[in-house]
Enzyme design. Sequence first.
Site, PDB file in Angstrom:
ATOM      1  CB  SER A  44     -18.945  17.616   1.778  1.00  0.00           C
ATOM      2  OG  SER A  44     -17.752  16.952   1.376  1.00  0.00           O
ATOM      3  CE1 TYR A  92     -17.352  17.573   7.092  1.00  0.00           C
ATOM      4  CE2 TYR A  92     -16.675  16.250   5.209  1.00  0.00           C
ATOM      5  CZ  TYR A  92     -16.990  17.485   5.762  1.00  0.00           C
ATOM      6  OH  TYR A  92     -16.962  18.615   4.982  1.00  0.00           O
TER       7      TYR A  92
END
Length: 237
Positions: free
Chosen positions: A132, A146
């Site tokens: 990501s 995350y």
Amino acid sequence: MTDFSGKTALVIGGSRGIGAAIVRRLAGDGAAVTFSYAGSAEASAALAAETGSKAVQSDAADRDAVIALVAGAGPVDILVVNAGAAVLGNPLELDADTVDRMIDINVRAPYHAAVEAARQMPEGGRIVVIGSVNGDRIPFEGAAAYALTKSAIQGLTRGLARDFGSRGITVNAVQPGPTDTDMNPGDGPMSDMMHSFMAIKRHARADEVAGMVAYLAGPEAGIVTGALHTIDGGFGA
Ligand code: NDP
């Protein structure tokens, strides 16, 4: 379009969103695709029927199940590890077990899957992990855990590219920015905030991310390895 005829691919986490787009792209371009899912049995059966691929239920949070899945798939030319969870919120309030399960899915599964796949992978194989842009940049609160999982993918990618490079196996990470899926709907409550950080102010489509995966999995990318490929509308710029 890339010609994947004669190639086998395993996509970990392929039932929905970006993973389903990757299954569609690889299968559409001729690969024999197997994909795993956790809970979405109905969507997986429909996708398998649509694409001629094979769906296997396997929880990416279970390390031994991941290893068994990959070992059981036999030698694959292409491994894509897409399965991911996003646990967001105040770190002082998040449940520790939920955070650790995310780490199992987002970090431990890609590492063990990649290593297990490499045991049998032929010369010139391809390993792609979905990271990501949040591995590089977190411009809002509540995403530390995350982000740590997606930063971990960066080290995994660089290190395993060195480990398997002598066999012509490439290891790359694709780092999407906001992408329209169940995890991050294009019209969700965080959309305007996310678009405010972007040069092109819209969510990506999952098939746009799948296109980058297809390039990295294809014959033109044989010298591309150990690299992070961001596709984020300028979120990280
Ligand atoms: P979705 O939540 O829409 O889909 C997640 C997919 O992963 C589903 O196929 C799901 O299977 C599978 N999965 C989740 N947990 C497990 C598990 N324990 N075992 C097996 N499969 C599992 O997510 P996205 O498509 O949006 O995300 C895909 C990847 O892209 C993730 O790694 C995510 O972190 C990353 N990403 C997404 C972004 C976005 O904006 N959407 C941005 C940047 C990165 P099932 O349907 O069975 O639950």
